[in-house]
Design a protein around this motif. Structure first.
Motif: not given
Length: 191
Positions: A103, A105, A107, A140, A142, A179
């Protein structure tokens, strides 16, 4: 609306322009990041950057963050052309105990100069980044905040992020995690 400025993406809002920082912005970066009230919630230790060389190094790091759907932008007001802070969208580092290497992620974050606090600029800049993230195909976002940083937590909620509670997934520290699922249709948000 996105405009390409050299190899960088420029984002335009109703009151703001987000653009790639340049070395000419080092004075503003030094002024902003030399203030303890700005840096107290950034990172896991007390720090300030008080020299021109430190500010130039920060600008260079910010420019290196530009990639497909990522970057670190200077926030400028359209009315006066003055600098208000920085908005970031970048891969977020996992804590050492997180082993999910498949993954990456992304930000979202905002650092505002105290002169710009309470203006709604963080919210507007974050909304511009969210629209850019959707166009770039991110699924997505975060946001992590220091547990005491209530102002940033309010911005995260205002832009539709869901509070997930305390988490130690990132930065080898416990933060409040928010999130945003970008595959869901945008929800109406409040100022």
């Amino acid at each position: 609306m996105d405009a390409v400025s050299g190899d960088q993406i420029e984002l335009m809002g109703a009151r703001l322009r987000l653009r790639a920082p340049t070395e000419r912005d080092a004075g503003f970066a030094r002024d902003m990041y030399s203030r303890a009230e700005v840096t107290r919630f950034l990172g896991t230790h007390d720090w300030t950057e008080t020299t021109h060389e430190e500010a130039l190094a920060r600008i260079r790091r910010y420019r290196e963050r530009f990639g497909p759907g990522t970057g670190a932008w200077l926030i400028e007001t359209l009315e006066t052309g003055s600098s208000a802070g920085f908005a970031l969208m970048k891969p977020i580092p996992f804590s050492a105990h997180v082993k999910d290497e498949s993954a990456e992620d992304i930000e979202i974050g905002w650092h505002l100069h105290p002169d710009a606090w309470g203006s709604g600029y963080a919210t507007e800049a974050a909304r511009l980044l969210i629209a850019h993230a959707r166009r770039a195909g991110h699924r997505e976002l975060a946001a992590v905040t220091n547990p005491e940083n209530l102002a940033s937590q309010r911005v995260a909620a205002r832009i539709g992020m869901i509070h997930q509670g305390p988490s130690n997934r990132y930065y080898d520290t416990t933060c409040e995690l928010f999130t945003l699922d970008l595959s869901a249709p945008p929800q109406p948000t409040h100022r």
